[in-house]
Design a protein around this motif. Structure first.
Motif, PDB file in Angstrom:
ATOM      1  N   CYS A 276     -18.383  -2.133  -6.052  1.00 41.13           N
ATOM      2  CA  CYS A 276     -17.215  -1.584  -5.368  1.00 41.13           C
ATOM      3  C   CYS A 276     -15.940  -1.934  -6.144  1.00 41.13           C
ATOM      4  O   CYS A 276     -15.755  -3.070  -6.567  1.00 41.13           O
ATOM      5  CB  CYS A 276     -17.158  -2.180  -3.959  1.00 41.13           C
ATOM      6  SG  CYS A 276     -15.788  -1.545  -3.019  1.00 41.13           S
ATOM      7  N   ASP A 278     -12.745  -1.414  -4.910  1.00 44.77           N
ATOM      8  CA  ASP A 278     -11.592  -1.360  -4.010  1.00 44.77           C
ATOM      9  C   ASP A 278     -11.615  -2.620  -3.141  1.00 44.77           C
ATOM     10  O   ASP A 278     -12.638  -2.931  -2.515  1.00 44.77           O
ATOM     11  CB  ASP A 278     -11.702  -0.100  -3.130  1.00 44.77           C
ATOM     12  CG  ASP A 278     -10.597  -0.031  -2.104  1.00 44.77           C
ATOM     13  OD1 ASP A 278      -9.532   0.498  -2.438  1.00 44.77           O
ATOM     14  OD2 ASP A 278     -10.803  -0.522  -0.968  1.00 44.77           O
ATOM     15  N   GLU A 281     -12.353  -2.228   0.736  1.00 41.96           N
ATOM     16  CA  GLU A 281     -13.753  -1.851   0.988  1.00 41.96           C
ATOM     17  C   GLU A 281     -14.682  -3.030   0.713  1.00 41.96           C
ATOM     18  O   GLU A 281     -15.628  -3.287   1.453  1.00 41.96           O
ATOM     19  CB  GLU A 281     -14.164  -0.664   0.099  1.00 41.96           C
ATOM     20  CG  GLU A 281     -13.744   0.664   0.685  1.00 41.96           C
ATOM     21  CD  GLU A 281     -14.241   1.864  -0.116  1.00 41.96           C
ATOM     22  OE1 GLU A 281     -15.217   1.732  -0.880  1.00 41.96           O
ATOM     23  OE2 GLU A 281     -13.628   2.933   0.020  1.00 41.96           O
ATOM     24  N   ARG A 284     -14.697  -5.484   3.544  1.00 38.04           N
ATOM     25  CA  ARG A 284     -15.469  -4.974   4.690  1.00 38.04           C
ATOM     26  C   ARG A 284     -16.980  -5.065   4.412  1.00 38.04           C
ATOM     27  O   ARG A 284     -17.764  -5.457   5.276  1.00 38.04           O
ATOM     28  CB  ARG A 284     -15.053  -3.516   4.948  1.00 38.04           C
ATOM     29  CG  ARG A 284     -15.752  -2.860   6.107  1.00 38.04           C
ATOM     30  CD  ARG A 284     -15.256  -3.390   7.443  1.00 38.04           C
ATOM     31  NE  ARG A 284     -15.985  -2.816   8.556  1.00 38.04           N
ATOM     32  CZ  ARG A 284     -16.591  -3.530   9.507  1.00 38.04           C
ATOM     33  NH1 ARG A 284     -16.540  -4.839   9.489  1.00 38.04           N
ATOM     34  NH2 ARG A 284     -17.236  -2.937  10.490  1.00 38.04           N
ATOM     35  N   GLU A 314     -18.871   6.541   3.663  1.00 35.21           N
ATOM     36  CA  GLU A 314     -17.748   5.801   4.246  1.00 35.21           C
ATOM     37  C   GLU A 314     -17.182   4.733   3.302  1.00 35.21           C
ATOM     38  O   GLU A 314     -16.187   4.097   3.609  1.00 35.21           O
ATOM     39  CB  GLU A 314     -18.170   5.189   5.582  1.00 35.21           C
ATOM     40  CG  GLU A 314     -18.369   6.292   6.620  1.00 35.21           C
ATOM     41  CD  GLU A 314     -18.703   5.791   8.006  1.00 35.21           C
ATOM     42  OE1 GLU A 314     -18.541   4.592   8.266  1.00 35.21           O
ATOM     43  OE2 GLU A 314     -19.134   6.621   8.821  1.00 35.21           O
ATOM     44  N   PHE A 315     -17.859   4.527   2.185  1.00 34.34           N
ATOM     45  CA  PHE A 315     -17.356   3.583   1.173  1.00 34.34           C
ATOM     46  C   PHE A 315     -17.271   4.318  -0.170  1.00 34.34           C
ATOM     47  O   PHE A 315     -18.081   4.089  -1.072  1.00 34.34           O
ATOM     48  CB  PHE A 315     -18.274   2.352   1.092  1.00 34.34           C
ATOM     49  CG  PHE A 315     -18.200   1.484   2.317  1.00 34.34           C
ATOM     50  CD1 PHE A 315     -17.224   0.495   2.424  1.00 34.34           C
ATOM     51  CD2 PHE A 315     -19.066   1.686   3.385  1.00 34.34           C
ATOM     52  CE1 PHE A 315     -17.138  -0.292   3.570  1.00 34.34           C
ATOM     53  CE2 PHE A 315     -18.981   0.907   4.528  1.00 34.34           C
ATOM     54  CZ  PHE A 315     -18.015  -0.086   4.629  1.00 34.34           C
ATOM     55  N   HIS A 317     -15.516   4.097  -2.732  1.00 31.04           N
ATOM     56  CA  HIS A 317     -15.183   3.407  -3.985  1.00 31.04           C
ATOM     57  C   HIS A 317     -16.342   2.583  -4.535  1.00 31.04           C
ATOM     58  O   HIS A 317     -16.146   1.633  -5.274  1.00 31.04           O
ATOM     59  CB  HIS A 317     -13.943   2.525  -3.790  1.00 31.04           C
ATOM     60  CG  HIS A 317     -12.715   3.331  -3.516  1.00 31.04           C
ATOM     61  ND1 HIS A 317     -12.274   3.587  -2.241  1.00 31.04           N
ATOM     62  CD2 HIS A 317     -11.870   3.982  -4.354  1.00 31.04           C
ATOM     63  CE1 HIS A 317     -11.199   4.350  -2.302  1.00 31.04           C
ATOM     64  NE2 HIS A 317     -10.937   4.608  -3.572  1.00 31.04           N
ATOM     65  N   CYS A 318     -17.548   2.929  -4.131  1.00 34.52           N
ATOM     66  CA  CYS A 318     -18.708   2.188  -4.643  1.00 34.52           C
ATOM     67  C   CYS A 318     -19.492   3.092  -5.584  1.00 34.52           C
ATOM     68  O   CYS A 318     -20.075   4.081  -5.142  1.00 34.52           O
ATOM     69  CB  CYS A 318     -19.622   1.769  -3.500  1.00 34.52           C
ATOM     70  SG  CYS A 318     -18.817   0.697  -2.332  1.00 34.52           S
TER      71      CYS A 318
END
Ligand SMILES: Cc1cc2nc3c(=O)[nH]c(=O)nc-3n(C[C@H](O)[C@H](O)[C@H](O)COP(=O)(O)OP(=O)(O)OC[C@H]3O[C@@H](n4cnc5c(N)ncnc54)[C@H](O)[C@@H]3O)c2cc1C
Ligand SMILES: Cc1cc2nc3c(=O)[nH]c(=O)nc-3n(C[C@H](O)[C@H](O)[C@H](O)COP(=O)(O)O)c2cc1C
Length: 550
Positions: A276, A278, A281, A284, A314-315, A317-318
């Motif tokens: 990831c 970000d 993110e 979380r 929903e993520f 930036h991974c």
């Protein structure tokens, strides 16, 4: 430091838990953690695997699961070698509605200690009845395991990752190298062809329950059909479930071998975190992957049945490499369906009775069960791959034996099989059938059949309607009613057997309480403790059998 994990499973969850433990331990600083199916390693090798974590479920009525049977036979033997150099930790998976709750986990823990093994931590127990399922019990177990292995929970924030176990390119280039990720599949599966499907519930009922017939090839009454995977709309012929014999494309691989709709595993969050870019993110993802804030994972993922593809979206930036993602997907697990046809009465086709699972999550997202949806939408000619297995909870049927059958909801399926068999074989013994549903004309399954069968055998049908004429009546209420209770007591005292099938939530406990009350008042002269003992003896003698599912 290295460690090893052995899993023993019937339907795949222990394997998933074992893999979660492995990725957690690696994230906490363990160098290597190998996960294997228990029966693939002989007992005399176990000390070499020390420190060893064992994850095992319980099936049947306190029986060992499919991938543990050979090991357990060996461990039980009086000449089983001692294991003084074994350091071990056992995590059991079970369901507290069963009388022998987590029996195999407890037995295994005790037996390993008896053989001289040293327990690293107190045995852990996961209960399907907990709000977070078996995962709830895993938290404390993992924490003490990390301490016992001298690892550090703090290191968990690191991005240490085990290499991906699946490599898509190798599967494409050499299909024969691929093995289905779920181990206990029989190598040989069978293709079942649908002969017909009929909706049993009325069109205004909230749930679709179907009677589905397959072209038949010889089963006995307690056989359970285990369906694994469906042929899709484009008519692909499935290869045997355990391995590939020909080339496969990505979509086929994903649809046939992975359950894309099941809730994402916790280790996926840990894996995503490593790729990831970000900060928000990543933070979380850390919370969701951590066992110390387990409630986050349970609320966001488990109770919401949020799947891996939804999590990925929903993520954004991974940038997770595909092999890592593939290795985090949950394997397709077999779904079992009790046979509702009888071998003697239904010579042409065999049948199952399937409720399409549909529910809303706490955040109001509509979810649907994968296999029951496929089945309840299937048409004649559709093909399903699967295998036939014996029900672990077999009721031994004798012609002269009275039967008390309690089958609310789809629990009616095995009861229909038994009753049709009894009629075909002209049984003389009385049968009491308790049917539980919402209302007549809506979900009272096979109503007209019972009327016909009552003309042929001594069948008494007792209905419990939970949404009818302003009253909520359940099967346990009908069992203790005056008149019925006395009749049941007399059947039980005459050596009759009781079989309870259907939903595993509250029903089996309530029904047991009702039967205990019947025994107390009409067999044991009012003594509650004698009644409890009596019912337990019936269980031991195989005369009180519970075969339920969630
Ligand atoms: C021995 C045995 C016999 C069985 N016989 C029958 C039968 O005769 N007829 C029949 O219809 N079924 C039967 N079942 C159940 C059947 O095997 C499947 O479990 C069922 O059809 C659901 O499978 P699915 O693929 O549709 O759902 P899946 O896609 O597997 O989804 C089920 C999962 O959804 C989750 N879930 C379910 N409800 C909720 C909820 N309210 N909130 C949050 N999550 C939830 C749970 O994690 C559950 O594991 C039997 C099971 C066993 C073990
Ligand atoms: C047919 C059947 C019988 C079961 N019997 C028991 C039992 O006797 N005791 C228990 O604690 N759990 C019992 N369970 C619950 C399972 O152990 C539990 O669902 C577990 O999570 C399954 O793990 P697995 O998928 O690795 O086999 C039973 C489940 C099924 C479907």
């Amino acid at each position: 430091m290295n460690t090893n994990i052995l899993f023993a499973t019937e339907t795949g969850l222990s394997q998933e838990v074992a893999e979660t433990i492995a990725s957690y331990l690696v994230a906490c600083g363990l160098r290597k953690c190998c996960v294997r199916s228990m029966d693939t390693v002989s007992i005399d090798q176990w000390e070499l695997l020390s420190p060893l974590v064992v994850v095992c479920s319980t099936t049947g009525q306190g029986d060992p699961p499919a991938t543990m049977r050979a090991s357990w036979e060996h461990l039980k033997m009086s000449d089983c070698p001692d294991l003084p150099n074994l350091q071990f930790a056992v995590f059991g998976l079970g369901d507290s509605t069963y009388p022998k709750y987590n029996y195999m986990g407890k037995m295994l823990h005790n037996r390993l200690r008896q053989l001289g093994g040293v327990s690293l931590v107190h045995r852990g127990l996961g209960d399907e009845q907990d709000a977070g399922g078996v995962w709830e019990g895993l938290e404390a177990f993992l924490k003490s395991l990390v301490v016992a292995l001298r690892l550090s929970n703090e290191q968990f924030t690191s991005t240490a990752l085990a290499p991906p176990v699946l490599k898509f390119r190798s599967i494409i280039e050499d299909p024969s190298s691929f093995r289905a990720p779920f181990i206990p599949y029989p190598i040989k599966t069978t293709t079942f062809t649908i002969a017909s499907r009929k909706q049993l519930t009325s069109s205004d009922h909230f749930q679709n329950i179907c009677h589905i017939e397959f072209e038949r090839f010889g089963f006995d009454t307690s056989t359970v059909v285990t369906l694994h995977s469906a042929e899709d709309d484009t008519g692909i012929s499935f290869a045997p479930a355990a391995f590939l014999s020909s080339k496969i494309n990505l979509v086929e691989l994903l649809v046939r071998f992975f359950d894309l709709e099941s809730c994402a595993s916790r280790s996926l969050f840990h894996c995503l975190k490593a790729f990831c870019n970000d900060d928000e993110e990543r933070e979380r993802l850390e919370e969701l992957a951590s066992t110390s804030v387990q409630t986050d994972y349970l609320a966001y993922c488990y109770r919401e049945k949020r799947n891996a593809l939804e999590v990925l979206s929903e993520f954004p930036h991974c940038a997770i490499p595909f092999d890592y993602f593939l290795s985090q997907l949950k394997p397709m697990r077999p779904r079992m369906y009790s046979l509702s046809s009888s071998p003697s009465a239904d010579k042409l086709n065999c049948a199952i009775t399937v409720a399409h699972l549909q529910f809303s999550t706490p955040y109001g997202r509509a979810r649907s069960g994968l296999c029951s949806r496929w089945l309840c939408a299937a048409a004649a000619g559709d093909k399903f791959e699967g295998f036939v297995s014996q029900s672990p909870s077999r009721l031994s049927l004798e012609k002269a034996q009275p039967l008390i059958l309690v089958g609310p909801g789809t629990g009616i399926a095995p009861m229909r099989s038994i009753i049709r068999e009894a009629a075909a074989l002209h049984w003389k013994a009385p049968i009491y059938l308790f049917v539980g549903c919402r209302a007549p004309g809506r979900d009272y399954l096979y109503e007209s059949e019972w009327i016909e069968l009552q003309k042929e055998i001594k069948l008494t049908v007792v209905t419990a309607f939970s949404r009818f004429e302003g009253k909520k009546t359940y099967v346990q209420h009908r069992i203790v009613e005056s008149g019925t209770a006395e009749a049941l007591a007399s059947l039980i005292a005459d050596g009759g057997s009781i079989l309870i099938c259907g939903n595993s939530k509250q029903m089996p406990r309530d029904v047991e309480r009702a039967f205990t009350s019947v025994v107390q008042h009409f067999i044991c002269g009012g003594s509650e403790s004698d009644a409890v003992r009596y019912v337990n003896e019936c269980k031991r003698d195989g005369r009180y059998i519970t075969d339920t599912w969630s």
